[in-house]
Design a protein around this motif. Structure first.
Motif, PDB file in Angstrom:
ATOM      1  N   THR A  64      -2.921  -2.537  -4.620  1.00  0.00           N
ATOM      2  CA  THR A  64      -2.326  -1.592  -5.563  1.00  0.00           C
ATOM      3  C   THR A  64      -3.141  -0.307  -5.657  1.00  0.00           C
ATOM      4  OG1 THR A  64      -1.379  -3.409  -6.861  1.00  0.00           O
ATOM      5  CG2 THR A  64      -1.595  -1.270  -7.957  1.00  0.00           C
ATOM      6  N   VAL A  65      -4.454  -0.449  -5.749  1.00  0.00           N
ATOM      7  CA  VAL A  65      -5.307   0.742  -5.837  1.00  0.00           C
ATOM      8  C   VAL A  65      -5.180   1.582  -4.565  1.00  0.00           C
ATOM      9  CG1 VAL A  65      -7.688   1.578  -6.029  1.00  0.00           C
ATOM     10  CG2 VAL A  65      -6.920  -0.355  -7.428  1.00  0.00           C
ATOM     11  N   GLY A  66      -5.097   0.909  -3.410  1.00  0.00           N
ATOM     12  CA  GLY A  66      -4.933   1.632  -2.154  1.00  0.00           C
ATOM     13  C   GLY A  66      -3.635   2.417  -2.098  1.00  0.00           C
ATOM     14  N   GLU A  82      -5.873   2.526   5.475  1.00  0.00           N
ATOM     15  CA  GLU A  82      -5.050   3.744   5.475  1.00  0.00           C
ATOM     16  C   GLU A  82      -5.601   4.775   4.488  1.00  0.00           C
ATOM     17  OE1 GLU A  82      -2.810   4.485   7.529  1.00  0.00           O
ATOM     18  OE2 GLU A  82      -1.677   2.715   8.180  1.00  0.00           O
ATOM     19  N   ALA A  83      -6.052   4.322   3.331  1.00  0.00           N
ATOM     20  CA  ALA A  83      -6.589   5.241   2.326  1.00  0.00           C
ATOM     21  C   ALA A  83      -7.851   5.934   2.817  1.00  0.00           C
ATOM     22  CB  ALA A  83      -6.878   4.481   1.026  1.00  0.00           C
ATOM     23  N   SER A  84      -8.659   5.237   3.616  1.00  0.00           N
ATOM     24  CA  SER A  84      -9.940   5.798   4.055  1.00  0.00           C
ATOM     25  C   SER A  84      -9.771   7.040   4.923  1.00  0.00           C
ATOM     26  CB  SER A  84     -10.742   4.740   4.819  1.00  0.00           C
ATOM     27  OG  SER A  84     -10.143   4.443   6.074  1.00  0.00           O
ATOM     28  N   HIS A  85      -8.600   7.214   5.540  1.00  0.00           N
ATOM     29  CA  HIS A  85      -8.375   8.381   6.392  1.00  0.00           C
ATOM     30  C   HIS A  85      -8.084   9.644   5.595  1.00  0.00           C
ATOM     31  CE1 HIS A  85      -7.940   5.159   9.380  1.00  0.00           C
ATOM     32  NE2 HIS A  85      -8.374   6.065  10.213  1.00  0.00           N
ATOM     33  N   TRP A  86      -7.974   9.509   4.282  1.00  0.00           N
ATOM     34  CA  TRP A  86      -7.849  10.675   3.412  1.00  0.00           C
ATOM     35  C   TRP A  86      -9.216  11.142   2.920  1.00  0.00           C
ATOM     36  CZ3 TRP A  86      -4.347  14.197   2.612  1.00  0.00           C
ATOM     37  CH2 TRP A  86      -2.989  13.916   2.877  1.00  0.00           C
TER      38      TRP A  86
END
Length: 510
Positions: free
Chosen positions: A166-168, A212-216
């Protein structure tokens, strides 16, 4: 059942064609019955597409006994030819599909506007719209919801123990719409020494979303750097072990190209198939809308590609002696036609800015030729500074902006000034990706000047080390892009920034 359509993507195909690259076709969607398989639209072989075009002679020349010798590429012929332009097109089918889109659009809009007060359910709906490729229909509604949620959700999250998945999702949605969601929302998932908890590895959906989030990530966001390393290691292990086939394929696609770096239409095509077959809370109205919209856009772009064939340059029968004159005349004729169209909307400034972009690009080419002619190997950063214009990313964006209502004279001035982090990062990424992919072929053709060669000379390293150095610059460039995108207020309309992002994404997909 709707007829099968060969898709034609302006965002990929036209940009590829303008660069001499032909994209892999994407299987159209069936509205009824089983959707086309996930594997049919994977882009794992798209990097090899660059070898499937017929190269023209390049400007790097040498003189020998009054003859001009050009190092030809000798690439394989274009494997697709003009098949995309020759496909049959049905106006009645297009109109029928468009009507279905409008009906379903209103149903989805009602669903979105009247959605639950639960902010997390809203975030899940937004991410579904985004991943299915239909969020562009609801930009104002999404922006209104997110602007409210961004001020209230952090406190709400502090009082609720949401899981990693959810956080991701929340983090990705906010950052993909330009909201600088703090990366410390992931702090609760590490064990106090900066490392993520090992028990997270059993939450596969959470691991995928953290990846996926880490690429931001932006510069200095160390927790996202650690998240990328942590998730990559464990997801690679999952792919090689026993996990369900659909998850293995989904993870493999993400590892090959994370969503953030993929072309939106390509990613939508993949996700629609996954959403239909495996999403645990699938919404059939939303799925049907995404399918009809995808096919409608494909038919529309097919029409646009057919129109591209109206420019007849077959009169250039004086090659090679007069080819530059013929090319110049063709460019002027096209620009005059565009200027005539945009002047009706009092937007003639578009063409003057495009011409200015062309001039700067040609001047950058001249610098390249001078370096080669005088056997100059510039410093790596000097090389990159010139390539900001020569690679053509800024000119591509200038051309894309012609049809954007948001692109006024101020936006074009922003483009020409080229002092924005996003513009510079987009150009640098295009250059670095291009150099890594084309270095060996260009070396065989006798073209000594490249980013890799400049890097090797300046730092005294091997080719392998130089490529690693360029890959590090690529990682740096994506963080620059993220930082430029997450500035509020934005220097230009968000749609223009996304255009720059997509040009960078094309270079990664190639």
């Amino acid at each position: 059942m709707m007829a099968q359509l060969q898709p034609t993507l302006v965002t990929t195909f036209c940009l590829y064609r303008s660069a001499g690259i032909v994209s892999r076709p994407i299987v159209p969607l069936k509205i009824k019955g089983k959707a086309a398989g996930f594997a049919s639209c994977t882009n794992s072989s798209s990097r090899s597409a660059a070898s499937s075009f017929q190269a023209h002679s390049i400007a790097n020349t040498t003189h020998h006994q009054d003859q001009i010798v050009r190092p030809l590429g000798n690439f394989s012929p274009n494997m697709w030819g003009d098949r995309f332009l020759l496909l049959p097109f049905s106006n009645s089918e297009f109109e029928s599909c468009s009507r279905q889109v409008e009906v379903l659009k209103e149903m989805v809009k009602d669903m979105f506007v009247t959605s639950t007060d639960d902010p997390i359910e809203n975030m899940y709906l937004i991410t579904s719209l985004y991943r299915l490729g239909v969020s562009y229909h609801f930009e104002s509604e999404i922006e209104e919801k997110l602007s409210h949620l961004f001020t209230t959700l952090p406190q709400f999250m502090d009082n609720t123990d949401y899981d990693l998945h959810t956080v991701g999702v929340i983090f990705q949605v906010f950052r993909s719409y330009g909201y600088k969601m703090p990366c410390d929302v992931f702090n609760k998932f590490n064990n106090g020494d900066g490392m993520f908890k090992e028990e997270l590895t059993s939450n596969i959906k959470g691991m995928i979303n953290l990846y996926e989030a880490s690429h931001w990530g932006m510069h200095g966001e160390l927790i996202l750097d650690e998240a990328l390393a942590f998730t990559t290691l464990h997801l690679e292990s999952l792919v090689s072990q026993s996990c369900p086939d659909h998850l293995r394929e989904y993870i493999a696609n993400a590892l090959n190209r994370p969503y953030h770096k993929g072309m939106p239409r390509l990613e939508a095509r993949q996700y629609i198939s996954f959403y239909e077959k495996y999403h645990e809370s699938r919404n059939d109205i939303l799925l049907k809308f995404a399918k009809y919209d995808f096919n409608r856009v494909q038919m529309h772009l097919q029409q646009e590609l057919s129109l591209l064939s109206r420019y007849d340059i077959s009169a250039m029968d004086e090659l090679p002696g007069d080819y530059l004159k013929s090319l110049y005349e063709t460019v002027l004729n096209i620009s005059d036609e565009v200027e005539e169209d945009v002047s009706k909307e009092e937007r003639s400034f578009c063409v003057s800015c495009i011409k200015e972009s062309v001039k700067k690009q040609v001047l950058a080419y001249h610098v390249q030729v001078r370096w080669r002619h005088e056997c100059i190997m510039p410093a790596f950063d000097e090389f990159l500074e010139n390539e900001i214009w020569s690679i053509g990313a800024i000119l591509s964006l200038a051309l894309l902006m012609v049809e954007m209502e948001e692109a006024d004279e101020n936006e074009y001035q922003w483009l020409i000034n080229c002092d924005d982090k996003i513009l510079r990062a987009t150009s640098v990424l295009n250059r670095l990706y291009n150099d890594i992919q084309s270095y060996e072929d260009e070396e065989k053709r006798g073209i000594p000047l490249s980013g890799i060669a400049c890097y090797m000379k300046e730092y005294g390293v091997s080719k392998k080390e130089a490529i690693e150095g360029l890959q590090e610059r690529i990682r740096f460039g994506w963080k620059d892009l993220n930082e430029g995108f997450l500035v509020r207020p934005t220097p230009v309309a968000r749609q223009i920034l996304m255009g720059a992002f997509n040009i960078a994404r094309v270079s990664d997909v190639c």
